[in-house]
Enzyme design. Sequence first.
Site, short mmCIF file in Angstrom:
data_model
loop_
_atom_site.label_atom_id
_atom_site.label_comp_id
_atom_site.label_asym_id
_atom_site.label_seq_id
_atom_site.Cartn_x
_atom_site.Cartn_y
_atom_site.Cartn_z
CE1 TYR A 71 -35.46 1.29 56.95
CE2 TYR A 71 -34.24 2.89 58.27
CZ TYR A 71 -34.28 1.94 57.26
OH TYR A 71 -33.14 1.65 56.55
CG ASP A 108 -42.13 -4.16 49.07
OD1 ASP A 108 -42.34 -5.39 49.03
OD2 ASP A 108 -41.76 -3.49 48.07
CG HIS A 123 -31.54 -6.38 51.68
ND1 HIS A 123 -31.42 -5.60 50.54
CD2 HIS A 123 -30.41 -7.13 51.71
CE1 HIS A 123 -30.28 -5.88 49.92
NE2 HIS A 123 -29.65 -6.82 50.61
CB CYS A 154 -33.35 -5.83 77.52
SG CYS A 154 -33.16 -5.12 75.87
N GLY A 191 -36.09 -5.98 38.25
CA GLY A 191 -36.18 -4.70 38.96
C GLY A 191 -35.06 -4.45 39.95
CB THR A 192 -32.26 -5.89 41.29
OG1 THR A 192 -31.13 -5.52 42.09
CG2 THR A 192 -31.91 -7.06 40.39
P1 OAD Z 1 -32.32 0.08 42.89
O1 OAD Z 1 -33.04 1.34 43.19
O2 OAD Z 1 -30.84 0.09 43.00
O3 OAD Z 1 -32.69 -0.43 41.44
C1 OAD Z 1 -34.02 -0.51 41.01
C2 OAD Z 1 -34.04 -1.04 39.59
O4 OAD Z 1 -35.38 -1.17 39.21
C3 OAD Z 1 -33.36 -0.13 38.56
O5 OAD Z 1 -32.44 -0.91 37.78
C4 OAD Z 1 -34.53 0.36 37.70
O6 OAD Z 1 -34.15 0.52 36.33
C5 OAD Z 1 -35.50 -0.77 37.86
N1 OAD Z 1 -36.93 -0.43 37.63
C6 OAD Z 1 -37.56 0.76 37.77
N2 OAD Z 1 -38.87 0.65 37.50
C7 OAD Z 1 -39.08 -0.66 37.16
C8 OAD Z 1 -40.23 -1.41 36.76
N3 OAD Z 1 -41.44 -0.86 36.65
N4 OAD Z 1 -40.05 -2.73 36.50
C9 OAD Z 1 -38.84 -3.32 36.61
N5 OAD Z 1 -37.72 -2.65 36.96
C10 OAD Z 1 -37.84 -1.34 37.24
O7 OAD Z 1 -32.97 -1.04 43.85
P2 OAD Z 1 -32.37 -2.44 44.29
O8 OAD Z 1 -31.59 -3.08 43.19
O9 OAD Z 1 -33.48 -3.20 44.89
O10 OAD Z 1 -30.70 -2.09 50.41
O11 OAD Z 1 -31.38 -2.01 45.44
C11 OAD Z 1 -30.73 -2.98 46.19
C12 OAD Z 1 -30.58 -2.54 47.62
O12 OAD Z 1 -30.00 -1.24 47.66
C13 OAD Z 1 -31.89 -2.35 48.36
O13 OAD Z 1 -32.38 -3.57 48.91
C14 OAD Z 1 -31.52 -1.39 49.45
C15 OAD Z 1 -30.72 -0.42 48.64
O14 OAD Z 1 -29.79 0.32 49.31
C16 OAD Z 1 -30.62 -1.63 51.66
O15 OAD Z 1 -31.25 -0.68 52.06
C17 OAD Z 1 -29.67 -2.42 52.51
#
Ligand code: OAD
Length: 251
Positions: A71, A108, A123, A154, A191-192
């Site tokens: 981290y 971030d 998160h 503590c 972007g998820t």
């Molecule tokens: P992911 O890595 O699962 O997904 C990222 C998404 O961003 C993918 O669908 C890519 O296609 C897309 N992507 C890539 N480049 C991009 C761009 N320039 N513009 C838009 N989209 C783009 O990430 P998250 O969905 O955020 O949790 O993941 C969810 C959670 O899983 C995170 O918060 C983290 C992870 O494990 C924990 O750590 C608890």
Amino acid sequence: MSAAFPFDPILLDALRNARFIVALTGAGISAESGLATFRDAQAGLWARFDPREFATPSAFARHPKRVWDWYAWRREQVASARPNAGHFALADLERRAHAFALVTQNVDGLHQRAGSRNVIELHGNIGRVRCSSEGTRVELWDESGEDVPRCPRCGALLRPDVVWFDEMLPAEALAAAQDAARRCDALLAIGTSAEVYPAAALPASARAAGAIVVEINPNETSLSRRAHHVLRGPAGEILPALLARLALPAS
Ligand code: OAD
């Protein structure tokens, strides 16, 4: 890009008329700031690191120093990253929309650094640290020693103030996000991969409550076929182009 991108006039009308817009963001919005996503097949963090070894309470119990250092490494990357055009466009949308909430899975802090104010962090935030026993946030800690720094009150180990797998999300943030999803007229999923619950359930809640769901992502996800509109491309290009086409007056 703005003139060339074929935005559906129905989508533009819906966003112009929306009383409440929610954006749900994931790691993809920060990809253009140079931060790795999680599930990208080659460069994603989970392709290089096993999440069970770095992002679970049991990993921290077994190897606290390894988890702390991982981290700390990511915290440094975040500190040297800059918000990109996608983050700035969402901050601009917040100023122009009737009402707006930004729900992020990202830790971030780049949305806040771009000027977004109403940010719901599901998160946690990698820039913060808390006591692993009492949960109290600690503002200053010493990275220089060999061991994981300890709570000044503590003596328990400090840990990053993020949510790990097998942990609950912060209740207040989750409730606020679910409420926003149920009340909004439009939800932008940006972007998820929509793989991690409960965040991944928010678009379906919004849709069930009558909102339009818009996906902004260069790649297909499990959400794509359930979204009313899919804008294929990087958030740092699509979002500024969309804002320009909407031409919403600043409020
Ligand atoms: P992911 O890595 O699962 O997904 C990222 C998404 O961003 C993918 O669908 C890519 O296609 C897309 N992507 C890539 N480049 C991009 C761009 N320039 N513009 C838009 N989209 C783009 O990430 P998250 O969905 O955020 O949790 O993941 C969810 C959670 O899983 C995170 O918060 C983290 C992870 O494990 C924990 O750590 C608890």
